[in-house]
Design a protein around this motif. Structure first.
Motif, PDB file in Angstrom:
ATOM      1  N   LEU A  19       0.821  -1.207   0.000  1.00  7.60           N
ATOM      2  CA  LEU A  19       0.000   0.000   0.000  1.00  7.60           C
ATOM      3  C   LEU A  19       0.857   1.261   0.000  1.00  7.60           C
ATOM      4  CD1 LEU A  19      -2.897  -1.022   2.394  1.00  7.60           C
ATOM      5  CD2 LEU A  19      -2.816  -1.106  -0.102  1.00  7.60           C
ATOM      6  N   VAL A  22       1.862   1.937  -3.565  1.00 15.59           N
ATOM      7  CA  VAL A  22       0.753   2.514  -4.330  1.00 15.59           C
ATOM      8  C   VAL A  22       0.549   3.977  -3.946  1.00 15.59           C
ATOM      9  CG1 VAL A  22      -1.729   2.381  -4.761  1.00 15.59           C
ATOM     10  CG2 VAL A  22      -0.377   0.295  -4.707  1.00 15.59           C
ATOM     11  N   VAL A  23       0.636   4.283  -2.665  1.00 17.22           N
ATOM     12  CA  VAL A  23       0.459   5.672  -2.207  1.00 17.22           C
ATOM     13  C   VAL A  23       1.565   6.562  -2.761  1.00 17.22           C
ATOM     14  CG1 VAL A  23       0.562   7.153  -0.159  1.00 17.22           C
ATOM     15  CG2 VAL A  23      -0.885   5.131  -0.167  1.00 17.22           C
ATOM     16  N   ALA A  48      -1.084  -1.614  -9.940  1.00 21.05           N
ATOM     17  CA  ALA A  48      -1.717  -2.285  -8.796  1.00 21.05           C
ATOM     18  C   ALA A  48      -2.579  -3.451  -9.256  1.00 21.05           C
ATOM     19  CB  ALA A  48      -2.555  -1.288  -7.996  1.00 21.05           C
ATOM     20  N   SER A  75      -6.799  -0.457  -3.704  1.00 22.27           N
ATOM     21  CA  SER A  75      -5.913   0.614  -4.173  1.00 22.27           C
ATOM     22  C   SER A  75      -6.165   0.917  -5.639  1.00 22.27           C
ATOM     23  CB  SER A  75      -4.453   0.221  -3.971  1.00 22.27           C
ATOM     24  OG  SER A  75      -4.171   0.071  -2.609  1.00 22.27           O
TER      25      SER A  75
END
Length: 99
Positions: A19, A22-23, A48, A75
């Motif tokens: 995560l 992805v952020v 993702a 995500s």
């Protein structure tokens, strides 16, 4: 085990790492302007989603991969929603005013 924090085990650390990637990708995409932002967000969503598909193709089942798969799915959906928002409401096409 990925020791990201002493209070998190292997499964939680794997989800946090995925995560976080992805952020970071989405944050980088949001620094772009116009359609470049939309394309970068779409690229993060594709990454993702492809990671989620690769995880299901490998077929390793367990707590870590189950949580990781759901994290990547959510995500990808959130980043697609962001890309859709910017495509519909914020992206401006470049027009020339030369006459």
């Amino acid at each position: 085990m990925f020791p990201l924090h002493s209070g998190h085990g292997e499964a939680e650390s794997l989800v946090i790492l995925a995560l976080a990637l992805v952020v970071v990708g989405a944050a980088f995409a949001l620094t772009r302007e116009g359609w470049s932002r939309v394309g970068a967000l779409a690229g993060v969503a594709v990454g993702a989603g492809a990671s989620r598909l690769a995880l299901s193709v490998v077929g390793v089942h367990g707590d870590a991969t189950h949580l990781l798969g759901h994290g990547l799915e959510l995500s990808a959906l959130v980043v697609v929603a962001l890309a859709g928002y910017y495509a519909l409401f914020d992206a401006r096409s470049a027009t020339t005013t030369d006459l």
